[in-house]
Design a protein around this motif. Structure first.
Motif, PDB file in Angstrom:
ATOM      1  N   SER A 708      31.928   8.596  -4.188  1.00 17.04           N
ATOM      2  CA  SER A 708      31.502   9.947  -4.153  1.00 17.04           C
ATOM      3  C   SER A 708      32.572  10.721  -4.200  1.00 17.04           C
ATOM      4  N   PRO A 709      32.481  11.928  -4.792  1.00 15.20           N
ATOM      5  CA  PRO A 709      33.682  12.808  -4.702  1.00 15.20           C
ATOM      6  C   PRO A 709      34.164  13.461  -3.418  1.00 15.20           C
ATOM      7  N   ALA A 710      33.010  13.317  -2.457  1.00 15.75           N
ATOM      8  CA  ALA A 710      33.341  14.008  -1.210  1.00 15.75           C
ATOM      9  C   ALA A 710      33.873  12.957  -0.338  1.00 15.75           C
ATOM     10  N   MET A 711      34.201  11.822  -0.692  1.00 17.02           N
ATOM     11  CA  MET A 711      34.688  10.713   0.232  1.00 17.02           C
ATOM     12  C   MET A 711      36.136  10.459  -0.046  1.00 17.02           C
ATOM     13  N   ARG A 712      37.030  10.036   0.980  1.00 13.05           N
ATOM     14  CA  ARG A 712      38.381   9.655   1.023  1.00 13.05           C
ATOM     15  C   ARG A 712      38.307   8.146   0.870  1.00 13.05           C
ATOM     16  N   THR A 713      38.443   7.567  -0.302  1.00 11.30           N
ATOM     17  CA  THR A 713      38.418   6.148  -0.390  1.00 11.30           C
ATOM     18  C   THR A 713      39.350   5.473  -1.056  1.00 11.30           C
ATOM     19  N   LEU A 714      40.469   6.013  -1.739  1.00  8.64           N
ATOM     20  CA  LEU A 714      41.474   5.503  -2.593  1.00  8.64           C
ATOM     21  C   LEU A 714      43.063   5.219  -1.896  1.00  8.64           C
ATOM     22  N   GLN A 715      43.251   4.374  -2.373  1.00  7.59           N
ATOM     23  CA  GLN A 715      44.877   3.960  -1.669  1.00  7.59           C
ATOM     24  C   GLN A 715      46.094   4.842  -2.841  1.00  7.59           C
ATOM     25  N   ASP A 716      46.698   5.703  -1.874  1.00  7.26           N
ATOM     26  CA  ASP A 716      47.807   6.346  -2.689  1.00  7.26           C
ATOM     27  C   ASP A 716      47.369   7.069  -3.851  1.00  7.26           C
ATOM     28  N   PRO A 717      46.216   7.994  -3.846  1.00  5.67           N
ATOM     29  CA  PRO A 717      45.789   8.533  -5.119  1.00  5.67           C
ATOM     30  C   PRO A 717      46.680   9.933  -5.275  1.00  5.67           C
ATOM     31  N   GLU A 718      46.603  10.254  -6.638  1.00  2.55           N
ATOM     32  CA  GLU A 718      47.464  11.652  -6.973  1.00  2.55           C
ATOM     33  C   GLU A 718      46.905  12.745  -6.350  1.00  2.55           C
ATOM     34  N   PRO A 744      26.355  -4.092  16.500  1.00  2.00           N
ATOM     35  CA  PRO A 744      26.879  -4.640  15.364  1.00  2.00           C
ATOM     36  C   PRO A 744      26.871  -3.286  14.407  1.00  2.00           C
ATOM     37  N   ILE A 745      28.166  -3.198  13.606  1.00  2.00           N
ATOM     38  CA  ILE A 745      28.116  -2.408  12.561  1.00  2.00           C
ATOM     39  C   ILE A 745      28.717  -3.051  11.334  1.00  2.00           C
ATOM     40  N   VAL A 746      28.074  -3.207  10.026  1.00  4.20           N
ATOM     41  CA  VAL A 746      28.464  -3.698   8.998  1.00  4.20           C
ATOM     42  C   VAL A 746      28.513  -2.609   7.879  1.00  4.20           C
ATOM     43  N   THR A 747      29.696  -2.506   7.119  1.00  8.72           N
ATOM     44  CA  THR A 747      30.003  -1.422   6.313  1.00  8.72           C
ATOM     45  C   THR A 747      29.740  -2.097   5.044  1.00  8.72           C
ATOM     46  N   VAL A 748      29.617  -1.158   3.731  1.00  7.47           N
ATOM     47  CA  VAL A 748      29.519  -1.601   2.414  1.00  7.47           C
ATOM     48  C   VAL A 748      30.458  -0.841   1.368  1.00  7.47           C
ATOM     49  N   VAL A 749      31.234  -1.327   0.749  1.00  4.26           N
ATOM     50  CA  VAL A 749      31.960  -0.630  -0.020  1.00  4.26           C
ATOM     51  C   VAL A 749      31.800  -1.190  -1.614  1.00  4.26           C
ATOM     52  N   ASP A 750      30.768  -0.259  -2.390  1.00  5.29           N
ATOM     53  CA  ASP A 750      30.163  -0.971  -3.457  1.00  5.29           C
ATOM     54  C   ASP A 750      30.883  -0.325  -4.676  1.00  5.29           C
ATOM     55  N   GLY A 751      32.106  -0.847  -5.241  1.00  5.36           N
ATOM     56  CA  GLY A 751      32.579  -0.332  -6.120  1.00  5.36           C
ATOM     57  C   GLY A 751      33.766  -1.633  -6.643  1.00  5.36           C
ATOM     58  N   GLY A 752      34.573  -1.192  -7.727  1.00  2.51           N
ATOM     59  CA  GLY A 752      35.428  -2.200  -8.488  1.00  2.51           C
ATOM     60  C   GLY A 752      36.803  -2.404  -7.631  1.00  2.51           C
ATOM     61  N   THR A 753      37.599  -3.099  -8.403  1.00  2.00           N
ATOM     62  CA  THR A 753      38.938  -3.059  -7.696  1.00  2.00           C
ATOM     63  C   THR A 753      39.561  -2.013  -7.282  1.00  2.00           C
ATOM     64  N   LEU A 754      39.263  -0.839  -7.875  1.00  2.00           N
ATOM     65  CA  LEU A 754      39.971   0.519  -7.538  1.00  2.00           C
ATOM     66  C   LEU A 754      39.814   0.757  -5.913  1.00  2.00           C
ATOM     67  N   TYR A 755      38.855   0.087  -5.381  1.00  3.13           N
ATOM     68  CA  TYR A 755      38.333   0.161  -4.061  1.00  3.13           C
ATOM     69  C   TYR A 755      38.678  -1.080  -3.131  1.00  3.13           C
ATOM     70  N   PHE A 770      31.138  -5.533   3.054  1.00  3.68           N
ATOM     71  CA  PHE A 770      30.550  -6.354   1.937  1.00  3.68           C
ATOM     72  C   PHE A 770      30.608  -5.414   0.626  1.00  3.68           C
ATOM     73  N   SER A 771      30.661  -5.795  -0.414  1.00  6.62           N
ATOM     74  CA  SER A 771      30.679  -5.068  -1.773  1.00  6.62           C
ATOM     75  C   SER A 771      29.146  -4.721  -2.090  1.00  6.62           C
ATOM     76  N   VAL A 772      28.043  -5.363  -1.707  1.00  4.77           N
ATOM     77  CA  VAL A 772      26.838  -5.199  -2.205  1.00  4.77           C
ATOM     78  C   VAL A 772      25.782  -4.871  -0.835  1.00  4.77           C
ATOM     79  N   CYS A 773      25.006  -4.073  -0.908  1.00  2.00           N
ATOM     80  CA  CYS A 773      24.420  -3.725   0.199  1.00  2.00           C
ATOM     81  C   CYS A 773      23.341  -4.795   0.466  1.00  2.00           C
ATOM     82  N   ASP A 774      22.478  -5.230  -0.385  1.00  2.00           N
ATOM     83  CA  ASP A 774      21.470  -6.094  -0.338  1.00  2.00           C
ATOM     84  C   ASP A 774      22.225  -7.590   0.559  1.00  2.00           C
ATOM     85  N   ARG A 775      23.310  -7.977   0.147  1.00  2.00           N
ATOM     86  CA  ARG A 775      24.103  -9.146   0.702  1.00  2.00           C
ATOM     87  C   ARG A 775      24.351  -8.763   2.291  1.00  2.00           C
ATOM     88  N   ALA A 776      24.521  -7.557   2.377  1.00  2.00           N
ATOM     89  CA  ALA A 776      25.013  -7.264   3.930  1.00  2.00           C
ATOM     90  C   ALA A 776      23.882  -7.181   4.662  1.00  2.00           C
TER      91      ALA A 776
END
Length: 803
Positions: A708-718, A744-755, A770-776
């Motif tokens: 999402s363009p509204a989220m802060r989710t990158l490591q050391d971005p330009e 219990p809180i479980v998070t999902v980060v569904d994205g490639g190696t960039l994340y 988890f990387s996929v919501c249904d698995r979570a």
């Protein structure tokens, strides 16, 4: 429940059979056993030996206008298929005619049946054909059993019940119950797990407890009149009494009761039919055996020396090459274990890798806590004998493979086991042995690593926090691959059991159930030693009572009923079904796949301190497909979650938050909650906080929408607006939230190696991701269901394990 069971009378029935040269009871003797058991009164019956001459008055002594004739033979199990059951008029001439016909026709039909089913032939008949086979069958006919005919209330599908006991090698006495009749095997094979047949260890349940398990079956729904067109034919109290009687009989004629001269190998009633609220046994069989001799106990307390050794010696270290022993030495040193507490047994060397080398075991000044043996299997018998004779070690780790894994090495393995068992008769119990075919142990509290994998192949993961957990695996390779593929799993102990020459899975569970360093125990099992499955389950239950979570995976699964070898329907509680049922009923969470095992272990490590009061889930995402995917993943054959109904107060708070971000026109506050891709870090964290405070929500799965363009989710971005480490980022907000949340809180980060940096950062901060919501959702559902089941087991004993 108070039952009046005449055990002395039942034992006398078995003794009479033994005096007759039998280790089984005929059907009429089973009816006598039931009459002495305090359960329902069986039908009246009369055994007519072959060749006997009875008067007309004797032949027609049973009540009713019809009687049932049944062939009596030690080899014919399924009588109906071979004409061995007939209903005739209660007249002398009809009875004589029916008996004569059966005595001649049954051998002919059984012989033809065996020609078509050679694999089911009793051992005495396997090499016989044609007339010789028929003659042998006829010779074994003992006579005919005449039984009172009792018409059932209903002949519709599902109105017959099977109840059976079986002595299993691993779990001792097991009770099973379910849909009865001639098609029981078909029911067990075709119905999904736990619907046709259920089973339980008799040591872990009672009549009421097993009835609660049985209530979930189709059999109960049919018998209780809970399906369309059916009416109730049996009272719950009758079933409870029946189950309680079978369980008490099982526990009396059990390997755990040395006062009993016999063990029941198999006792089965198939079926119980129902007549005017009476449970009527229509067929029964029983096999029994002499009581077994007790096995010498192992000094399990010495496991503590194995896992936390103050001194270690190694046999099998090469001075010139990197063999297994040399790699083990380097890994122990690399983990930081003090060299001054290490010794190498290697003639001709003063030191290896800076560790003092001794010429022989007898040069050890005092017994070491742990002796690691990394030599070939052919050297083990002599070496083990020397270790025992010298008393030079409290615990021994046998790395070598090839001990009992092949036919050629079984004799060597038997000799080793005999030596070890003999050592356990010593006053101090002798040393305990881990392995053989053992990959080793990583004990972070003990400060050592004996895996024989070079650091180049398996580098250490130092960033992830060590968890209060133990991974116990019968397969070293399974443990190795899981730890490498899932570095987020970081237990304090990783133990390769090998082939359980001495220490068993049950022993290791027995140790960790009392360990103050461990809250979570994960076990990969391939098989149990004799009666160790029961010991394992008893340790699991004690661990659950102590507030620990046990995750279990059993390899070598087979379809229900396929493992039955006797052909008896009581054996439908096949090996895997019995194992799964017993371990689950002990309180463990059972995984069906490697992925489930990893996910459950991961959640158990991170969520052990959370409170779980129900199965109401809140699901949140900024992507519509994830919201739908979460909803679709709530239910399966193995678990059931429900979407929470948000309280009015929570809805108002979320709407107010959305209005502050001008998102109210884009979002409907329902569960699952799709908060739109334009929702920023503050909205995600704010919604999560509101829902965690909702008393109608038991757990939360939230996707952090990394793209999402509204989220802060990158490591050391330009572009620093996407920096996941900035103040107010979702990562930092979730850390704050998880530090105070009790649910219990479980998070999902569904994205490639960039994340991957975001995922890893959350994991390092002890937040499940988890990387996929249904698995979570699936993993969390299984975990919560297991925790709730364990809570129920504790509550039944008045234990609050989590406080």
């Amino acid at each position: 429940m108070s039952l009046s069971i005449d055990f002395s009378g039942i034992t006398q029935i078995m003794k009479t059979a033994v005096n007759d040269g039998r280790d089984f009871l005929y059907e009429y003797e089973v009816y006598s056993l039931l009459a002495l058991s305090g359960a329902e009164t069986p039908p009246k019956s009369m055994f007519i030996p072959r060749g006997s001459k009875l008067s007309e008055q004797s032949l027609t002594a049973l009540p009713g206008d019809r009687v049932v004739l049944k062939i009596v033979s030690p080899t014919i199990i399924h009588k109906t298929e071979v004409g061995g059951v007939r209903i005739v008029a209660n007249h002398a001439d009809r009875i004589r005619s029916g008996m004569r016909r059966m005595l001649y026709e049954v051998p002919e039909q059984y012989s033809l049946w065996l020609e078509r089913h050679r694999e089911a032939a009793p051992a005495a008949y396997r090499n016989l054909r044609g007339e010789a086979l028929e003659a042998a069958i006829r010779k074994d006919l003992a006579g005919v059993l005449q039984v009172q005919f009792m018409p059932p209330d209903s002949n519709t599908f599902g109105n017959e019940l099977i109840v059976g006991l079986r002595h299993t090698r691993e779990f001792g006495m097991v009770i099973s119950a379910g849909l009865g009749g001639t098609d029981t095997e078909l029911y067990a094979e075709r119905f999904r797990k736990g619907q046709a047949i259920v089973a339980s260890s008799t040591s872990l349940t009672d009549g009421h407890g097993f009835f609660e398990i049985f209530r979930t079956t189709i059999a109960y729904k049919k018998l209780a009149g809970l399906t369309r067109g059916q009416r109730r034919v049996v009272a719950d109290e009758q079933l409870i009494e029946c189950f309680a009687s079978f369980i008490e009989i099982a526990n009396h004629y059990s390997p755990d009761n040395p006062q009993s001269p016999f063990i029941i190998e198999e006792l089965e009633i198939n079926p119980f039919a129902f007549t005017d609220y009476l449970m009527v046994p229509l067929d029964g069989m029983c096999r029994f055996a002499p009581q077994q001799s007790a096995v010498e106990a192992r000094p399990v307390e010495k496991i503590d020396r194995l896992l936390h050794p103050r001194s270690i010696a190694i046999v099998g270290v090469s001075a010139t090459r990197k063999n297994f022993g040399r790699i083990i030495l380097e890994n122990i040193i690399g983990e930081g274990y003090p060299k001054e507490n290490l010794r190498v047994i290697r003639p001709g060397e003063q030191q290896i890798e800076g560790v003092d080398s001794l010429t022989d075991l007898d040069k050890l000044q005092e017994p070491v806590d742990l002796l690691i043996v990394a030599v070939g299997a052919e050297q083990l018998p002599e070496l083990i004998e020397r270790v025992i004779t010298l008393g030079c070690a409290h615990s021994v780790m046998l790395i070598a493979g090839g001990l009992g894994e092949t036919a050629a090495s079984r004799q060597r393995a038997e000799g080793v086991i005999k030596q070890i068992n003999q050592a356990h008769t010593a006053p101090d119990g002798g040393p305990v042995f881990l392995g053989a075919n053992c990959m080793g142990v990583i004990s972070r509290p003990g400060g050592y690593d004996t895996w024989f994998i070079p650091r180049e192949k398996l580098p250490l993961h130092t960033a992830t926090k060590v968890q209060r957990a133990a991974l116990i695996s019968q397969s070293g390779a399974f443990m190795l691959h899981r730890s490498h593929q899932c570095p987020e799993l970081h237990p304090a102990y990783m133990i390769s059991m090998g082939n359980q020459t001495d220490l068993t899975l049950g022993d290791m569970l027995h140790y960790f159930k009392d360990s103050s360093a461990v809250d979570v125990i994960a076990v990969y099992a391939e098989g149990f030693n004799d009666m160790d499955g029961l010991a394992f389950c008893e340790a699991v239950r004690s661990a659950v009572f102590a507030g620990k979570v046990v995750i279990f995976y059993k390899a070598g699964r087979t379809p229900e009923g396929k493992a039955a070898t006797s052909g008896h329907t009581a054996s439908l509680a096949g090996d895997y079904m019995v194992c799964e049922s017993c371990v689950r009923q002990a309180g463990a969470i059972v995984a069906r796949t490697f992925s489930e095992f990893q996910d459950l272990f991961f959640l158990a490590e991170r969520l052990h301190g959370c409170s779980i009061h129900g199965n109401r889930l809140a699901a949140v995402s900024g992507a519509g497909f994830e919201a739908v995917g979460m909803a679709d993943s709530l239910t399966s054959d193995d678990f059931h979650m429900q979407l929470a109904d948000f309280s009015d107060q929570s809805v108002k708070k979320i709407q107010s938050l959305l209005e502050s971000k001008q998102l109210e026109s884009l979002v409907s506050v329902v569960n699952p909650l799709d908060i739109n891709p334009t929702a920023d870090d503050e909205v995600h964290a704010g919604v999560a906080e509101i829902l965690l405070e909702d008393p109608d929500v038991d757990a939360l799965v939230i996707s952090l929408d990394p793209l999402s363009p509204a989220m802060r989710t990158l490591q050391d971005p330009e572009n620093t607006k996407y920096d996941m480490n900035a103040g107010g980022s979702i990562k930092n907000r979730m850390v704050e939230l998880c530090e105070t949340a009790d649910k219990p809180i479980v998070t999902v980060v569904d994205g490639g190696t960039l994340y991957q940096p975001l995922r890893q950062a959350l994991i390092d901060l002890n937040i499940p991701v988890f990387s996929v919501c249904d698995r979570a959702v699936k993993a969390l559902s299984l975990y919560m269901q297991g925790r709730l089941a364990a809570d129920s087991i504790c509550a039944a004993k008045g234990i609050d394990a989590w406080n």
